[in-house]
Design a protein around this motif. Structure first.
Motif, PDB file in Angstrom:
ATOM      1  N   ALA A 131       0.828  -1.204   0.000  1.00 17.67           N
ATOM      2  CA  ALA A 131       0.000   0.000   0.000  1.00 17.67           C
ATOM      3  C   ALA A 131       0.863   1.255   0.000  1.00 17.67           C
ATOM      4  O   ALA A 131       0.595   2.223  -0.720  1.00 17.67           O
ATOM      5  N   SER A 132       1.924   1.238   0.808  1.00 18.88           N
ATOM      6  CA  SER A 132       2.812   2.397   0.878  1.00 18.88           C
ATOM      7  C   SER A 132       3.501   2.650  -0.453  1.00 18.88           C
ATOM      8  O   SER A 132       3.698   3.794  -0.857  1.00 18.88           O
ATOM      9  N   ILE A 181      -1.189   4.336  -1.119  1.00 19.08           N
ATOM     10  CA  ILE A 181      -2.598   4.053  -0.849  1.00 19.08           C
ATOM     11  C   ILE A 181      -2.799   4.030   0.664  1.00 19.08           C
ATOM     12  O   ILE A 181      -2.040   3.402   1.397  1.00 19.08           O
ATOM     13  N   GLN A 182      -3.831   4.704   1.109  1.00 17.67           N
ATOM     14  CA  GLN A 182      -4.169   4.696   2.534  1.00 17.67           C
ATOM     15  C   GLN A 182      -4.951   3.413   2.847  1.00 17.67           C
ATOM     16  O   GLN A 182      -6.062   3.228   2.381  1.00 17.67           O
ATOM     17  N   LEU A 183      -4.338   2.513   3.626  1.00 17.39           N
ATOM     18  CA  LEU A 183      -4.977   1.264   4.025  1.00 17.39           C
ATOM     19  C   LEU A 183      -5.614   1.478   5.404  1.00 17.39           C
ATOM     20  O   LEU A 183      -4.923   1.548   6.417  1.00 17.39           O
ATOM     21  N   SER A 204      -4.962   6.687  -3.426  1.00 16.22           N
ATOM     22  CA  SER A 204      -6.371   6.438  -3.146  1.00 16.22           C
ATOM     23  C   SER A 204      -6.491   5.767  -1.772  1.00 16.22           C
ATOM     24  O   SER A 204      -5.555   5.801  -0.967  1.00 16.22           O
ATOM     25  N   LYS A 205      -7.619   5.108  -1.524  1.00 14.78           N
ATOM     26  CA  LYS A 205      -7.859   4.530  -0.196  1.00 14.78           C
ATOM     27  C   LYS A 205      -8.494   3.155  -0.342  1.00 14.78           C
ATOM     28  O   LYS A 205      -9.334   2.932  -1.201  1.00 14.78           O
ATOM     29  N   VAL A 206      -8.057   2.222   0.525  1.00 11.32           N
ATOM     30  CA  VAL A 206      -8.660   0.900   0.645  1.00 11.32           C
ATOM     31  C   VAL A 206      -9.084   0.731   2.108  1.00 11.32           C
ATOM     32  O   VAL A 206      -8.284   0.960   3.024  1.00 11.32           O
ATOM     33  N   ILE A 215     -14.508  -5.231   2.382  1.00 10.53           N
ATOM     34  CA  ILE A 215     -13.224  -4.779   1.851  1.00 10.53           C
ATOM     35  C   ILE A 215     -13.531  -3.910   0.636  1.00 10.53           C
ATOM     36  O   ILE A 215     -13.983  -4.410  -0.399  1.00 10.53           O
ATOM     37  N   GLN A 216     -13.307  -2.613   0.789  1.00 15.33           N
ATOM     38  CA  GLN A 216     -13.706  -1.642  -0.244  1.00 15.33           C
ATOM     39  C   GLN A 216     -12.465  -1.039  -0.904  1.00 15.33           C
ATOM     40  O   GLN A 216     -11.534  -0.610  -0.226  1.00 15.33           O
ATOM     41  N   ASP A 217     -12.447  -1.020  -2.245  1.00 15.35           N
ATOM     42  CA  ASP A 217     -11.329  -0.424  -2.964  1.00 15.35           C
ATOM     43  C   ASP A 217     -11.781   0.839  -3.698  1.00 15.35           C
ATOM     44  O   ASP A 217     -12.952   1.214  -3.664  1.00 15.35           O
ATOM     45  N   SER A 218     -10.835   1.490  -4.364  1.00 14.39           N
ATOM     46  CA  SER A 218     -11.116   2.715  -5.122  1.00 14.39           C
ATOM     47  C   SER A 218     -10.858   2.488  -6.603  1.00 14.39           C
ATOM     48  O   SER A 218     -10.455   3.398  -7.321  1.00 14.39           O
ATOM     49  N   GLY A 219     -11.040   1.247  -7.042  1.00 16.06           N
ATOM     50  CA  GLY A 219     -10.731   0.880  -8.421  1.00 16.06           C
ATOM     51  C   GLY A 219     -11.791   1.336  -9.405  1.00 16.06           C
ATOM     52  O   GLY A 219     -12.711   2.095  -9.073  1.00 16.06           O
TER      53      GLY A 219
END
Length: 588
Positions: free
Chosen positions: A455-456, A460-462, A500-502, A517-521
């Motif tokens: 993520a880093s 991406i903000q996990l 983005s954020k997960v 579990i939500q993604d920003s795809g």
């Protein structure tokens, strides 16, 4: 005969005719379907898989000589000797001889760009010239941009034996071209490989060049009577389409035998790998089964006809024989039932055999995948070690890029092997399994920690929101549940863009725990959602960081969830990202 053929018995003969027609139609339709499946499997799976195996073996045999040639091209002794003016010829001869002996190559050489002298393991072979056709390779290597090439030429230093050469460009410390070096590998290794695969798979394997000329085949090959594909009857003008890449497989008849051919281009050799299979060999068991079915149909029909004849005759018998006739009919029915039960038993045995073969396939897949892990781990480890020890300067830039590619490819292969092992394990596991209580929050936190670095890397903000579930314990198999969360979180990071954020969120109701579990795809269209959990499915969306995708992760997740009684679904739409939702009942 009049008792047999009359109007009253016509119904019996109609039944026999219909029964025979039904048997024959069923047998022929099964044979035709099986034949089409065999042809399709040969053309789309079996022959391409054999071609892939041979190609992989060739690439493996070429990887080591390329590495040796790379070491020679970057050897300080070789460069210093050439820069110093090639004063001690014995020194370079000893060096090339040691390379040949140590690595077991058929040839080792160095050609100086300053003097155009060709040195090999036994001295000075010749002086290369632009006017000599056999020396075209050197002047091609001198002008090319790539660090090396692989070509096939006769080896003058080895009685003109056909040899695979690794020609590597040598540069001085300022990056200027000072010559070419490398090693040779005889094609006999490739020949032995082809012979082994021909014997193992009962298929013909050989190589042709861009013109269709046969350049390499086993010594005992039935193709010894042909010098080119154009000479093979039944191929004709289709050879051009095959070599032009318009088709990779075709079917033709040779000497009355229908054959299926697969063609694959081998860029390292600029040759085409041809694998072909006789259909007669594959169809023999099906034909035997057809003949057996027809014989069974005839026998059964004859038996029914006999019963019908017996019924017609029994109508004319005396009343006192009716009881005996009934017993005889009962006996015949019992014999027929026994025959049917026997056939049912045989069908059950065949079904069990098919299940065994399928299990052996799964075991074979698992064994192959396990056996590949150790060499892949070695490749990954060696590439990491070599990268860490190489100096950080321009002279090693290209080599480090190649090593990085090797390392990345190794990790992708390892990921694919892990997915294949998961598929094999979940498909082969039909027995009941033992569950245990699993602390859900720590498992989610451990999984998120494993992906923190990924993520880093993509900024991406996990985000974890799991406080609401407290010390919740769920009933299941920890290894499987870890794989489920791991695959879903891995997909979320792969398909989310940078910066983005997960989010991994849990909530608890009275009887269930819901994990999202939500993604920003880019999201998943309704049409593609119906194919989401199928094997080897790749959707239109692509990983945002060029990550590798096997097409097996969500299939494994779905199979494991079904086995564990976990309800999994997805909420998504194009441009809205995706939310994968897991629902599991609380342990009471």
């Amino acid at each position: 005969m009049s008792l047999i053929f009359n109007k009253k018995s016509s119904w019996a003969w109609c039944i026999c005719a219909l029964l025979l027609a039904g048997f024959l139609t069923n047998s022929l339709s099964n044979y035709l379907v099986s034949r089409n499946n065999v042809r399709k499997t040969l053309a789309e799976s079996t022959l391409p898989l054999t071609s892939d195996n041979v190609y992989s073996e060739i690439q493996r045999d070429l990887l080591r000589p390329v590495f040796i040639a790379s070491l020679m091209a970057n050897d300080t002794f070789l460069r210093d000797w050439a820069i110093a003016g090639e004063k001690d010829r014995d020194a370079i001869v000893r060096y090339l001889h040691e390379i040949k002996i140590k690595y077991g190559t058929v040839s080792s050489f160095f050609v100086s760009d300053k003097t155009l002298k060709y040195y090999y393991a036994h001295g000075l072979l010749k002086t290369v010239s632009e006017d000599e056709p056999r020396d075209e390779w050197y002047f091609r290597v001198r002008e090319m941009d790539e660090p090396y090439e692989i070509n096939v030429d006769p080896d003058m230093a080895n009685q003109d034996a056909l040899t695979i050469f690794i020609n590597y460009r040598v540069r001085d410390y300022a990056g200027n071209f000072i010559g070419a070096t490398g090693v040779g590998l005889t094609v006999t290794k490739v020949n032995r490989l082809i012979s082994r695969y021909e014997a193992k798979y009962d298929r013909q394997i050989y190589f042709v060049d861009a013109s269709g000329n046969v350049v390499l085949r086993p010594s005992n090959s039935t193709m010894r009577g042909y010098d080119s594909l154009q000479e093979i009857e039944g191929l004709g003008e289709r050879v051009a389409d095959l070599l032009a890449g318009k088709t990779d497989s075709l079917t033709y008849k040779r000497l009355g035998d229908r054959r299926i051919m697969n063609c694959r281009y081998v860029p390292e050799l600029d040759w085409y790998l041809i694998v072909e299979q006789s259909e007669a060999t594959m169809m023999a068991p099906l034909r035997q089964e057809l003949y057996l079915s027809i014989a069974t149909a005839l026998l059964t029909t004859a038996l029914v006809a006999g019963i019908c004849i017996f019924v017609v005759r029994s109508q004319k018998a005396k009343a006192e024989c009716q009881n005996q006739e009934l017993k005889e009919s009962t006996r015949l029915i019992q014999e027929q039932r026994a025959a049917i039960e026997k056939e049912t038993s045989e069908l059950g045995a065949l079904n069990l055999k098919l299940q065994t073969l399928n299990s052996e396939k799964d075991d074979f897949l698992g064994i192959v995948a396990h056996d590949l892990r150790n060499p892949l781990n070695s490749i990954i480890g060696l590439s990491e070690l070599t990268l860490s020890e190489l100096p950080d300067d321009d002279s090693t830039k290209e080599f480090k890029e190649s090593l990085s590619h090797i390392h990345r490819s190794g990790e992708e292969m390892l990921e694919l092997i892990d997915e294949l092992l998961n598929v094999a394990r979940i498909e082969a596991y039909h027995e009941s399994f033992e569950t245990q209580l699993i602390e859900w929050n720590p498992l989610l936190e451990r999984t998120a920690q494993r992906f923190a670095e990924d993520a880093s890397r993509k900024h991406i903000q996990l985000k974890l929101e799991i406080d609401a579930t407290g010390e919740t314990e769920l009933k299941g198999v920890e290894e499987w549940m870890s794989v489920i969360v791991n695959n879903l979180l891995s997909n979320a990071l792969k398909y989310s863009p940078e910066y983005s954020k997960v989010t991994l969120r849990t909530e608890r109701t009275e009887h269930t725990v819901i994990t999202r579990i939500q993604d920003s795809g880019p999201g998943i269209s309704p049409d593609e959602q119906s194919k989401l959990f199928q094997k080897f499915v790749r959707l239109s969306a692509k990983p945002t960081g060029n990550e590798h995708s096997t097409g097996l992760g969500l299939y494994v997740v779905k199979q494991m969830c079904d086995r564990l009684g976990i309800n999994i679904r997805v909420e998504s739409g194009l441009g809205r990202g995706a939310i994968f939702i897991l629902e599991q009942e609380l342990h009471s």
